[in-house]
Design a protein around this motif. Structure first.
Motif, PDB file in Angstrom:
ATOM      1  N   VAL A  24       0.846  -1.196   0.000  1.00 33.47           N
ATOM      2  CA  VAL A  24       0.000   0.000   0.000  1.00 33.47           C
ATOM      3  C   VAL A  24       0.885   1.251   0.000  1.00 33.47           C
ATOM      4  CG1 VAL A  24      -1.748   1.290   1.272  1.00 33.47           C
ATOM      5  CG2 VAL A  24      -1.899  -1.207   1.163  1.00 33.47           C
ATOM      6  N   ALA A  25       1.912   1.240   0.857  1.00 37.79           N
ATOM      7  CA  ALA A  25       2.807   2.404   0.933  1.00 37.79           C
ATOM      8  C   ALA A  25       3.428   2.696  -0.430  1.00 37.79           C
ATOM      9  CB  ALA A  25       3.897   2.158   1.977  1.00 37.79           C
ATOM     10  N   ALA A  26       3.928   1.651  -1.086  1.00 38.70           N
ATOM     11  CA  ALA A  26       4.566   1.848  -2.389  1.00 38.70           C
ATOM     12  C   ALA A  26       3.557   2.347  -3.422  1.00 38.70           C
ATOM     13  CB  ALA A  26       5.201   0.534  -2.855  1.00 38.70           C
ATOM     14  N   ALA A  27       2.338   1.795  -3.378  1.00 41.37           N
ATOM     15  CA  ALA A  27       1.317   2.203  -4.350  1.00 41.37           C
ATOM     16  C   ALA A  27       0.908   3.660  -4.145  1.00 41.37           C
ATOM     17  CB  ALA A  27       0.094   1.283  -4.247  1.00 41.37           C
ATOM     18  N   ILE A  28       0.850   4.106  -2.897  1.00 41.99           N
ATOM     19  CA  ILE A  28       0.513   5.510  -2.619  1.00 41.99           C
ATOM     20  C   ILE A  28       1.584   6.425  -3.212  1.00 41.99           C
ATOM     21  CG2 ILE A  28       0.303   7.240  -0.777  1.00 41.99           C
ATOM     22  CD1 ILE A  28      -0.931   4.919   0.956  1.00 41.99           C
ATOM     23  N   SER A  29       2.850   6.068  -2.993  1.00 42.38           N
ATOM     24  CA  SER A  29       3.923   6.908  -3.535  1.00 42.38           C
ATOM     25  C   SER A  29       3.928   6.870  -5.065  1.00 42.38           C
ATOM     26  CB  SER A  29       5.279   6.466  -2.971  1.00 42.38           C
ATOM     27  OG  SER A  29       5.376   6.801  -1.595  1.00 42.38           O
ATOM     28  N   ARG A  30       3.692   5.704  -5.634  1.00 44.67           N
ATOM     29  CA  ARG A  30       3.641   5.613  -7.106  1.00 44.67           C
ATOM     30  C   ARG A  30       2.495   6.446  -7.680  1.00 44.67           C
ATOM     31  NH1 ARG A  30       4.151   0.042  -6.470  1.00 44.67           N
ATOM     32  NH2 ARG A  30       2.008  -0.225  -7.164  1.00 44.67           N
ATOM     33  N   ALA A  31       1.398   6.526  -6.926  1.00 46.73           N
ATOM     34  CA  ALA A  31       0.222   7.268  -7.416  1.00 46.73           C
ATOM     35  C   ALA A  31       0.412   8.780  -7.333  1.00 46.73           C
ATOM     36  CB  ALA A  31      -1.017   6.851  -6.628  1.00 46.73           C
ATOM     37  N   GLY A  32       1.520   9.218  -6.719  1.00 49.46           N
ATOM     38  CA  GLY A  32       1.763  10.661  -6.627  1.00 49.46           C
ATOM     39  C   GLY A  32       1.579  11.227  -5.236  1.00 49.46           C
ATOM     40  N   GLY A  33       1.306  10.348  -4.294  1.00 48.09           N
ATOM     41  CA  GLY A  33       1.220  10.776  -2.900  1.00 48.09           C
ATOM     42  C   GLY A  33       2.497  10.421  -2.156  1.00 48.09           C
ATOM     43  N   PHE A  34       2.393  10.377  -0.824  1.00 43.66           N
ATOM     44  CA  PHE A  34       3.565  10.066  -0.020  1.00 43.66           C
ATOM     45  C   PHE A  34       3.202   8.918   0.913  1.00 43.66           C
ATOM     46  CE2 PHE A  34       6.673  10.399   3.295  1.00 43.66           C
ATOM     47  CZ  PHE A  34       7.819  10.888   2.684  1.00 43.66           C
ATOM     48  N   GLY A  35       3.734   7.734   0.621  1.00 41.68           N
ATOM     49  CA  GLY A  35       3.436   6.553   1.430  1.00 41.68           C
ATOM     50  C   GLY A  35       4.286   6.500   2.690  1.00 41.68           C
ATOM     51  N   VAL A  36       3.651   6.186   3.799  1.00 41.82           N
ATOM     52  CA  VAL A  36       4.365   6.081   5.079  1.00 41.82           C
ATOM     53  C   VAL A  36       4.084   4.703   5.676  1.00 41.82           C
ATOM     54  CG1 VAL A  36       4.681   7.061   7.382  1.00 41.82           C
ATOM     55  CG2 VAL A  36       4.096   8.567   5.466  1.00 41.82           C
ATOM     56  N   LEU A  37       5.157   3.926   5.843  1.00 41.41           N
ATOM     57  CA  LEU A  37       4.999   2.571   6.367  1.00 41.41           C
ATOM     58  C   LEU A  37       5.004   2.588   7.898  1.00 41.41           C
ATOM     59  CD1 LEU A  37       4.935  -0.531   5.676  1.00 41.41           C
ATOM     60  CD2 LEU A  37       7.427  -0.498   6.027  1.00 41.41           C
ATOM     61  N   GLY A  38       3.972   2.019   8.489  1.00 41.35           N
ATOM     62  CA  GLY A  38       3.913   1.891   9.942  1.00 41.35           C
ATOM     63  C   GLY A  38       4.816   0.756  10.390  1.00 41.35           C
ATOM     64  N   ALA A  39       5.742   1.048  11.313  1.00 46.81           N
ATOM     65  CA  ALA A  39       6.763   0.054  11.673  1.00 46.81           C
ATOM     66  C   ALA A  39       6.434  -0.703  12.950  1.00 46.81           C
ATOM     67  CB  ALA A  39       8.118   0.743  11.817  1.00 46.81           C
ATOM     68  N   VAL A  40       5.334  -0.353  13.627  1.00 45.78           N
ATOM     69  CA  VAL A  40       5.127  -0.888  14.971  1.00 45.78           C
ATOM     70  C   VAL A  40       5.089  -2.420  15.006  1.00 45.78           C
ATOM     71  CG1 VAL A  40       2.599  -0.749  14.941  1.00 45.78           C
ATOM     72  CG2 VAL A  40       3.833  -0.571  17.111  1.00 45.78           C
ATOM     73  N   ARG A  41       4.634  -3.044  13.922  1.00 45.18           N
ATOM     74  CA  ARG A  41       4.512  -4.505  13.963  1.00 45.18           C
ATOM     75  C   ARG A  41       5.832  -5.241  13.709  1.00 45.18           C
ATOM     76  NH1 ARG A  41       2.976  -7.114   8.692  1.00 45.18           N
ATOM     77  NH2 ARG A  41       3.372  -5.588   7.076  1.00 45.18           N
ATOM     78  N   TYR A  42       6.883  -4.500  13.340  1.00 49.06           N
ATOM     79  CA  TYR A  42       8.156  -5.167  13.032  1.00 49.06           C
ATOM     80  C   TYR A  42       8.990  -5.324  14.297  1.00 49.06           C
ATOM     81  CZ  TYR A  42       7.019  -4.122   8.192  1.00 49.06           C
ATOM     82  OH  TYR A  42       6.401  -4.045   6.979  1.00 49.06           O
ATOM     83  N   THR A  43       8.914  -6.479  14.923  1.00 49.35           N
ATOM     84  CA  THR A  43       9.750  -6.685  16.097  1.00 49.35           C
ATOM     85  C   THR A  43      11.127  -7.199  15.688  1.00 49.35           C
ATOM     86  OG1 THR A  43       8.721  -8.838  16.335  1.00 49.35           O
ATOM     87  CG2 THR A  43       7.820  -7.059  17.650  1.00 49.35           C
TER      88      THR A  43
END
Lengths: 369, 369
Positions: A24-43
């Motif tokens: 989703v993050a990559a698709a948002i940035s590709r679409a011309g927006g700014f994708g921000v990946l939530g990191a909280v789940r990455y332990t």
């Protein structure tokens, strides 16, 4: 849809999308927006590394960012076991009783819960940052107050802008004093942790309070009309989280949860402490009702509540126990009525924005628009 | 600032102002908006007649309207005494104890309370209508659901548009089915009775649900930016109530209450049942805290709560007992920071709107604006 901030970040539209899903993050940035990946789940640092690699491979050179959950106050030497020991037995029994009532099966031996406190602890967030700063991220956001001063400095040394969420003008001013570059004004109607002040009032208050810092409006935004409204309130962009949950690129593990999201109306969320111990907007379920019931044991403070319910939430999600099944989501869930691609959502936002600008120009008597 | 609705009503700006004060209503209409006088406090028809005469003499031919509180469901033959008898003694004792704790003096013999249930009863609202229909009102609004069918018909026969407040799309659709002409979408952040859905989400939902009926956005609006935001959301106008309370034309009886309003921030209101038995946003005070305390007796359902607290509220207001002194007001109270004339507020709204339209055009890349 260009503001000073979107120009600075090199994106076509001042639309920021927060999501736990790399696709989703990559698709948002590709679409011309700014994708921000939530990191909280990455332990595990390697998991974050794997997903940032993936984003790098799919973002087509467009900018993106990372969102961590890092408390400003450092708690030295406290382990998960220390925190576990602070949870009253009565609360554990309440969970056992509630899950038994709904016949929720146990997790198999060794199955980790999806929700862990660890992502909320500073040492984990710092490990995430060690990974993330090896990637060309352009923005580091913190969902839990201002990040510590050394983290802000480290980001600035790398040319990374730092954003922090605020639910009041007072909090926003603290962020400004902490050297933050961007404030995300998180209105009452937003999913996840929110205060009580609605976006219509909060956004301009925060804009005024932290001027000249740029403000992103968050909460209640899922259409181009709402983007236009938020920008009318003085924001330099919008910050959308919920709307991406039902995109085809999202990887929600539970089909039944997706159906619940698609069916829910704007009145089907609740601001409850059930998930983390602080008020967070989420789908209202029999699980949140049980915690919010005055006859229940009440919720524990953060971070105890999150640790307490972690396994229970995993079990509910894994076995898709319908009446208990929920997720953080904002009041905008009422217009999340079909699964669409990120690009389709994005087109809807930008076209709707143009139509809203047409309309406001007609109302203002500015013809030829 | 022209919409189909403002043109239909013959006003320059699609700004509707609700107020209990005739001088404010007239000033709003004179300024190019649409003043709506709240009738709930008029228990004597002659008082309403006197104030409508005053408005007629001061409105300079501009249109105005009336807001009544009329339940759709008729309760036959119930008197105030019948309702009084339904109030538990424990609740009366709680009030006596609370007022004693703060040393609130008694009212003098024969002093009527300012807040009476009577204005909330249908027979009184009908008496108000008998008076109002002798005047050239252009709008009749109802704050409590759809008005009864015969009232809608009577209004339409006189060419009077009927508006009703709604806190959800479902309620709005009921209004449409009841033959209402205009829906006022009352967001969570609004003063007085509100639901839980914030304006950012509620306004477009209601617009879509009752299309093609015009919708006025209410809740959180007190600046031109917010007017632009509300109109971006698809509203045909805005409905402002709180912002007029601190105008120089307003006649709030308590100088100390005015000071509290001027000092309050957006976080100083609460949605409480303390005043009427239904959730209504108001200044948070030690009075609302006492009612919302889980150790208190809890509030009674409407209309019992309003009747129960009527004299107490009058006493608190008359003697200006600071910690208990409150009033219905929205989150916009945070920007009510100085006493200004209605005209000054209005100029601020219209100029701020133009600036917001300028800005949104720049963001949309429409130069020459």
């Amino acid at each position: 849809m260009q503001t000073e901030l979107s120009k600075k970040l090199g994106v076509e539209h001042a639309i920021f999308g927060f999501t736990p899903f790399p696709a989703v993050a990559a698709a948002i940035s590709r679409a011309g927006g700014f994708g921000v990946l939530g990191a909280v789940r990455y332990t595990a640092p390697d998991d974050l590394k794997r997903d940032l690699d993936w984003i790098e491979g799919h973002v087509e050179g467009m900018p993106y960012g990372l969102d961590v959950v890092m408390p400003a106050k450092k708690v030295e030497g406290v382990t998960e076991a220390d925190v576990e020991a602070m949870i009253p037995q009565g609360h554990r029994q309440f969970i056992r009783d509630t899950l038994a009532k709904y016949g929720v099966p146990e997790l198999a031996e060794g199955e980790a819960s999806g929700w862990r406190i660890t992502g909320w602890m500073e040492q984990v967030a710092r490990t995430q940052l060690d990974v993330a700063f090896d990637y060309p991220i352009k923005l580091l956001a913190n969902a839990l107050g201002s990040p510590p001063a050394d983290v802000v400095e480290r980001a600035h040394d790398r040319g990374v802008l730092v954003a922090a969420l605020a639910g009041s003008a007072r909090h926003a001013v603290k962020h400004k004093e902490g050297g933050i570059d961007i404030v995300v004004a998180q209105g009452y109607e937003a999913g996840g942790h929110t205060g009580e002040i609605a976006s219509m009032v909060l956004t301009p208050e925060v804009v005024e309070a932290v001027d000249p810092l740029p403000v992103l409006a968050a909460g209640g935004i899922g259409s181009g009309q709402q983007v236009a409204a938020a920008l009318s309130l003085g924001a330099q962009g919008v910050w959308l989280g919920s709307i991406w949950l039902t995109t085809t690129e999202a990887e929600l593990p539970s089909p039944r949860l997706i159906q619940k999201l698609l069916a829910a109306g704007s009145g089907d969320t609740v601001r409850s402490r059930a998930l983390t111990g602080k008020p967070a907007r989420q789908l209202r379920t029999e699980w949140t009702d049980a915690w919010d019931d005055t006859n229940g044991p009440g919720t524990l403070p953060m971070p105890l509540q999150g640790l307490l319910v972690a396994d229970a939430v995993s079990r509910i999600q894994k076995y898709e126990v319908e009446p208990l099944l929920g997720t953080p989501v904002g009041q905008i869930v009422g217009r999340m009525n079909s699964e669409r691609s990120v690009q389709a959502v994005f087109d809807d936002l930008t076209r709707g924005f143009e139509r809203a600008v047409d309309r406001i120009n007609r109302i203002a008597g500015r013809s030829g628009q």
